[in-house]
Write a protein that holds these residues in place. Structure first.
Motif: not given
Length: 64
Positions: A14-19, A48-53
């Motif tokens: 999650t941290v890597a994806f959000l970065a 909103i789109a960050w949560g979908v993956p």
């Protein structure tokens, strides 16, 4: 694999994806024209789109 290990892997993922996602959104935002209407559409969509993956990753981390 234990639940604790799955949660740890999901947290790192999650941290890597959000970065990466934050970097990508800022790059795209810099390329877009400076318009109130584009900002009005762009930022809510990417907010909103960050949560979908992440949904499959979080489901995997919490499965029994």
């Amino acid at each position: 694999m234990t639940a604790r290990t799955r949660r740890f892997i999901a947290a790192i993922g999650t941290v890597a994806f959000l970065a990466f996602y934050i970097w990508l959104v800022t790059v795209i935002a810099d390329v877009l024209p400076d318009s109130f209407w584009i900002d009005l559409i762009f930022y809510p969509v990417v907010g909103i789109a960050w949560g979908v993956p992440l949904i499959p990753l979080l489901r995997w981390a919490e499965r029994g």
